[in-house]
Design an enzyme around this catalytic site. Structure first.
Site, mmCIF file in Angstrom:
data_model
loop_
_atom_site.group_PDB
_atom_site.id
_atom_site.type_symbol
_atom_site.label_atom_id
_atom_site.label_comp_id
_atom_site.label_asym_id
_atom_site.label_seq_id
_atom_site.Cartn_x
_atom_site.Cartn_y
_atom_site.Cartn_z
ATOM 1 N N LYS A 33 0.839 -1.208 0.000
ATOM 2 C CA LYS A 33 0.000 0.000 0.000
ATOM 3 C C LYS A 33 0.873 1.256 0.000
ATOM 4 O O LYS A 33 0.653 2.177 -0.777
ATOM 5 C CB LYS A 33 -0.919 0.016 1.240
ATOM 6 N N THR A 34 1.847 1.257 0.893
ATOM 7 C CA THR A 34 2.715 2.428 0.976
ATOM 8 C C THR A 34 3.514 2.579 -0.312
ATOM 9 O O THR A 34 3.739 3.676 -0.801
ATOM 10 C CB THR A 34 3.637 2.307 2.203
ATOM 11 N N ASP A 225 -1.944 7.824 3.677
ATOM 12 C CA ASP A 225 -1.539 6.466 4.090
ATOM 13 C C ASP A 225 -2.211 6.151 5.433
ATOM 14 O O ASP A 225 -2.585 7.064 6.160
ATOM 15 C CB ASP A 225 -0.008 6.425 4.247
ATOM 16 N N GLU A 226 -2.355 4.885 5.761
ATOM 17 C CA GLU A 226 -2.915 4.453 7.047
ATOM 18 C C GLU A 226 -4.272 5.133 7.315
ATOM 19 O O GLU A 226 -4.529 5.615 8.417
ATOM 20 C CB GLU A 226 -1.949 4.774 8.199
ATOM 21 N N GLN A 256 -5.780 -3.295 10.538
ATOM 22 C CA GLN A 256 -4.687 -2.659 11.271
ATOM 23 C C GLN A 256 -5.114 -1.361 11.941
ATOM 24 O O GLN A 256 -4.293 -0.498 12.225
ATOM 25 C CB GLN A 256 -3.514 -2.391 10.329
ATOM 26 N N ARG A 614 4.868 -7.421 11.120
ATOM 27 C CA ARG A 614 6.089 -6.608 10.936
ATOM 28 C C ARG A 614 7.260 -7.490 10.536
ATOM 29 O O ARG A 614 8.272 -7.019 10.045
ATOM 30 C CB ARG A 614 6.472 -5.864 12.234
HETATM 31 N N1 LIG Z 1 5.745 -5.442 -6.344
HETATM 32 C C1 LIG Z 1 6.680 -5.535 -5.398
HETATM 33 N N2 LIG Z 1 7.871 -6.113 -5.663
HETATM 34 C C2 LIG Z 1 8.816 -6.234 -4.722
HETATM 35 N N3 LIG Z 1 8.677 -5.801 -3.469
HETATM 36 C C3 LIG Z 1 7.527 -5.222 -3.130
HETATM 37 C C4 LIG Z 1 6.465 -5.055 -4.058
HETATM 38 N N4 LIG Z 1 5.444 -4.450 -3.425
HETATM 39 C C5 LIG Z 1 5.845 -4.238 -2.168
HETATM 40 N N5 LIG Z 1 7.100 -4.683 -1.956
HETATM 41 C C6 LIG Z 1 7.866 -4.643 -0.697
HETATM 42 O O1 LIG Z 1 7.079 -5.302 0.303
HETATM 43 C C7 LIG Z 1 7.210 -4.641 1.553
HETATM 44 C C8 LIG Z 1 5.844 -4.196 2.058
HETATM 45 O O2 LIG Z 1 5.364 -3.133 1.258
HETATM 46 P P1 LIG Z 1 4.623 -1.898 1.916
HETATM 47 O O3 LIG Z 1 5.339 -1.456 3.127
HETATM 48 O O4 LIG Z 1 4.340 -0.908 0.854
HETATM 49 O O5 LIG Z 1 3.281 -2.636 2.348
HETATM 50 P P2 LIG Z 1 2.042 -2.037 3.129
HETATM 51 O O6 LIG Z 1 0.839 -2.624 2.513
HETATM 52 O O7 LIG Z 1 2.140 -0.571 3.171
HETATM 53 O O8 LIG Z 1 2.260 -2.672 4.577
HETATM 54 P P3 LIG Z 1 1.605 -2.210 5.968
HETATM 55 O O9 LIG Z 1 0.194 -2.664 5.927
HETATM 56 O O10 LIG Z 1 2.382 -2.927 7.007
HETATM 57 O O11 LIG Z 1 1.730 -0.722 6.031
HETATM 58 C C9 LIG Z 1 8.164 -3.496 1.335
HETATM 59 O O12 LIG Z 1 9.462 -3.909 1.686
HETATM 60 C C10 LIG Z 1 8.055 -3.249 -0.153
HETATM 61 O O13 LIG Z 1 9.198 -2.654 -0.662
HETATM 62 MG MG LIG Z 2 2.254 0.790 4.775
#
Ligand SMILES: Nc1ncnc2c1ncn2[C@@H]1O[C@H](COP(=O)(O)OP(=O)(O)OP(=O)(O)O)[C@@H](O)[C@H]1O
Ligand SMILES: [Mg+2]
Length: 774
Positions: A33-34, A225-226, A256, A614
């Site tokens: 997402k981030t 975000d969030e 979350q 995490r």
């Molecule tokens: N398409 C992709 N290819 C490779 N790595 C990825 C890809 N998408 C996300 N990642 C990696 O996966 C990890 C999680 O991504 P991110 O932090 O954006 O998830 P999130 O959904 O925001 O998580 P959270 O819910 O904990 O905030 C990060 O290290 C990110 O760089």
């Molecule tokens: Mg995130």
């Protein structure tokens, strides 16, 4: 296609490429997402959207900085630095500076931090002659905070009989008066507290349509975000700003949402589709962060929540090791286990300290971890403790700086008017405060007009007050030409602050001087950094704002390599290869305070989901048998959350029988076996439980992982080990008794004893500390 777009999967790319319109991305942890937000911003810029027209709201300033760095790598630094990115508080503080006069505030308004607010509230409670045990200042503060975040102003409060009644019922009928006084005093001091930054932004956007339009036009693209943890006040700001163009992209995960206790409203995410005309909903399902074991274990937990959106999370990553569960005797032993385990993992796998995190439910749990890490010489850093800027010596310098910028700032003034000591006593300060309240002026203005008011202050004191005011004024004059660093340095010297610490001469005093030097260096860096930005000047005001909103999460400590310690709440959005979740015990996690309603328990479960997700490579769960809480050693029971994870994802470092069958706490601290705590094994779906005997491999691991020092906390096998039936013994709590029978071997050896005082008891000899009398 821009090459960076290839770093996204199809599902992630879709919301990145949808340039306009309202969209929501709902997805589980670690699904990117981030990353979507980050790449979306880069993409918008590549499509010709000006950085000035993009607003991104993140949960921490650190997250904003990381996103900016990433974007800068894609679009170039000169473009990226003009993005408005940061937390709600920092972004809207910046906006309020430009518009403060409309609301009757000076543009150099002070931001009161929690400590300032609480000190003021505490002073008001005292001035009103209220019982401080009934009107606890922290409670009053959080109540006022929740009113502000629900947009209940003082006026609205007094128009709402229900609220007044509720406060009266909780024995605080005068809460409204405190609220009013507090708000008046902040206003008079030219100060906003954290909640005001949101409340006043709402007020500004509501009352001044031209201002609203200006910012609607400016922030043509908004990203949040969030989103699941936004409160009502934040929600309204986003809604107002995005209303015109409706180019809004929010990302979040209902699973979350962990800040309900601070007013976060999950309905913001659930109702998003109703709030905008044409909402595109995106889902991401692939987790890139964690192993299969972690992802699936996390799924198996969150499924237990009734209130949740159905989501799929899967990963193509390796299966990875199972989640290790370990039981320790005390929190001290828990700390030693974690430290040893980190040490071993580091050695075995050549990991860095920074690849480990220890997460806990409450801050108090950090102490045992710290002790153990220190003993093993493992560098660590605690996040979320007292921020650097809240240390006394730093706040003293900052208070002088605040005062010269805004002489009305009463909390700053009270802090330094007699520090270093210059003979201005409390009675004088009280008189000044009363006069200031009476004339509706600031204390500083009263001091400037002492000749016109008869305050029964003697000539000597008058002189001292005038000298103080003149000193502050001399700094103000200097501020017109000199840079922030020079002023701060002069302040530290001229006020006698440094002198005072030098006089002290203790190691603490020296450490404080070093901290002040560090602050001065920080100011210099800040000034340099700000000069590069288009809409910043590197002024002292800007620095003070930055500081007021800084959390210690934000303070970079260079490339220091350390284990991270923090509460789970703070860990949201972050990731670490190895994660230890400690204190997995009933009443601690889930917290005793959060088990009254299903919704509270579900929030705790979401918190556990956040904690577990995490971890990238492996997670460890630990719990203790007894723990010091509120100064008392209490029995602890393993958290229900451990049981809620499907067993196949777990690797018990203790014989699993112990866990399932209880007694997990097979003895109390005195070694007494408490039968009431026996837990029966629950057949899963009617089938008998599988054999829980630890495998050889598990046992081997257990031996290896158990820190050598752990044994020191167990009671050394005393004479009681050689006990025989018929022996006379003495126990520290139950007194004298006679051994009736003995069973088990080694560590599990138990004795049935008939005590004169305690009756019949079955004790585990390992813990029982018995003295053999015969
Ligand atoms: N398409 C992709 N290819 C490779 N790595 C990825 C890809 N998408 C996300 N990642 C990696 O996966 C990890 C999680 O991504 P991110 O932090 O954006 O998830 P999130 O959904 O925001 O998580 P959270 O819910 O904990 O905030 C990060 O290290 C990110 O760089
Ligand atoms: Mg995130």
């Amino acid at each position: 296609m821009e090459s960076y777009l290839a770093e996204l999967n199809d599902a992630q790319r879709a919301p990145v490429l949808q340039k306009d319109g309202a969209m929501i991305v709902i997805a589980g942890a670690g699904s990117g997402k981030t990353r979507v937000l980050t790449y979306r911003i880069a993409y918008l810029m590549s499509q010709g959207v000006d950085a000035f027209n993009i607003l991104a709201l993140t949960f921490t300033n650190k997250a904003a900085r990381e996103m900016k760095t990433r974007i800068a790598r894609i679009v170039g630094n000169s473009e990226a630095k003009n993005l408005w990115m940061g937390t709600f508080h920092s972004i809207f503080a910046k906006m309020l500076r430009f518009e403060a006069d409309k609301l009757g505030y000076p543009s150099n308004f002070t931001i009161y931090d929690t400590q300032d607010s609480q000190r003021l509230i505490s002073a008001i409670i005292k001035e009103m002659g209220l019982d401080k045990d009934v009107y606890k200042y922290k409670q009053v503060y959080s109540r006022i905070s929740s009113y502000k975040n629900s947009l209940i102003t003082v006026k609205a409060y007094f128009q709402n009989p229900e609220l007044m009644e509720a406060d009266a019922m909780s024995k605080k009928p005068r809460l409204g008066e405190i609220y009013k006084e507090y708000v008046d005093r902040c206003f008079k001091a030219g100060a906003m507290d954290f909640d005001d930054l949101l409340l006043k932004t709402n007020e500004l956007l509501n009352r001044f349509p031209d201002v609203l339009q200006k910012y609607q036009n400016r922030f043509r693209y908004i990203l949040v975000d969030e989103y699941q943890d936004t409160n009502h006040s934040q929600y309204l700001i986003v809604k107002a700003l995005s209303d015109k163009f409706q180019n809004i992209c929010v990302v979040g995960d209902d699973a979350q949402s962990i800040y309900a206790f601070r007013g976060a409203n999950i309905n913001n995410i659930l109702n998003f589709q109703k709030d905008y005309d044409d909402v595109q909903m995106y889902r991401l399902e692939q987790n890139y962060r964690s192993t299969k074991n972690i992802v699936e274990a996390a799924n198996s937990i969150i499924e237990k929540n009734k209130t949740r959106l159905d989501k799929v999370v899967w990963t193509a990553n390796d299966e990875g090791p199972k989640i290790v569960v370990n039981r320790l005797l005390t929190d001290g032993e828990e700390g030693r286990f974690v430290a040893s385990s980190i040490f071993e993992n580091k050695m075995e796998k050549q990991m860095k300290n920074g690849e480990f995190a220890i997460l806990y439910r409450t801050n108090a749990q950090s102490r045992a971890m710290e002790d153990a890490l220190r003993k093993k010489d493992i560098p660590y850093r605690i996040y979320g403790g007292l921020s650097f800027y809240q240390r006394k010596e730093i706040k003293d310098v900052l208070s002088y700086l605040r005062l010269l910028i805004n002489p009305k700032d009463e909390e700053a003034l009270k802090r330094v008017i007699n520090y270093p000591a210059r003979g201005i006593g409390q009675t004088t300060i009280d008189r000044l405060t009363i006069a200031a309240n009476h004339y509706k002026r600031s204390i500083f203005e009263i001091i400037e007009n002492l000749d016109k008011i008869d305050l029964k202050i003697n000539k000597g004191t008058k002189n001292k007050l005038e000298n103080f005011a003149n000193m502050i004024k001399s700094f103000q004059i200097m501020n017109e030409t000199a840079d922030a660093f020079t002023i701060a340095e002069t302040v530290a010297k001229k006020t006698g602050l440094l002198q005072e610490l030098k006089k002290d001469g203790t190691p603490e005093g020296i450490a404080r001087i070093e901290n002040i030097e560090e602050l001065l260096n920080g100011i210099r860096d800040f000034v340099e950094g700000q000069k590069e930005l288009a809409d910043a000047t590197g002024s002292l005001t800007e620095f003070l704002e930055d500081v007021a909103l800084a959390t210690d999460m934000d303070k970079e400590t260079g490339d220091e390599d350390h284990v991270a310690l923090m509460t789970i709440h703070l860990a949201k959005g972050l990731e670490f290869p190895y994660v230890y979740i400690v204190g997995m015990e009933e009443d601690l996690f889930p917290s005793a305070m959060s088990m009254n309603t299903r919704s509270e328990l579900e929030e705790e479960r979401r918190l556990f989901y956040v904690a577990l997700t995490r971890a990238e490579k492996q997670a460890f769960l630990t719990y203790t048998q007894s723990r010091y809480r509120w100064g008392k050693l209490v029995d602890a029971e393993p958290s229900r959350f451990i049981e809620e994870i499907e067993e196949k994802y777990l690797d018990f470092m203790i014989p699993q029988d112990d866990y399932k069958y209880k007694p997990l706490i097979d003895t109390d601290i005195f070694g007494e076996v408490d039968k009431s705590k026996f837990r029966q094994s629950k057949p899963v779906n009617g089938t008998p439980p599988p054999s829980h005997k630890p495998t050889d491999e598990q046992l081997q691991k257990l031996r290896k992982l158990r820190p050598a020092t752990a044994a020191a906390t167990s009671v050394p096998p005393g004479p009681a080990v050689k006990l025989e039936t018929g022996d006379e013994v003495e126990h520290m709590r139950f007194g004298k008794g006679k051994v009736l029978s003995i069973e088990g071997v080694g560590q599990d050896k138990k004795a049935e004893i008939n005590f004169e005082n305690g009756g019949l008891k079955k004790l585990l000899l390992k813990f029982a500390k018995l003295k053999v009398l015969s």
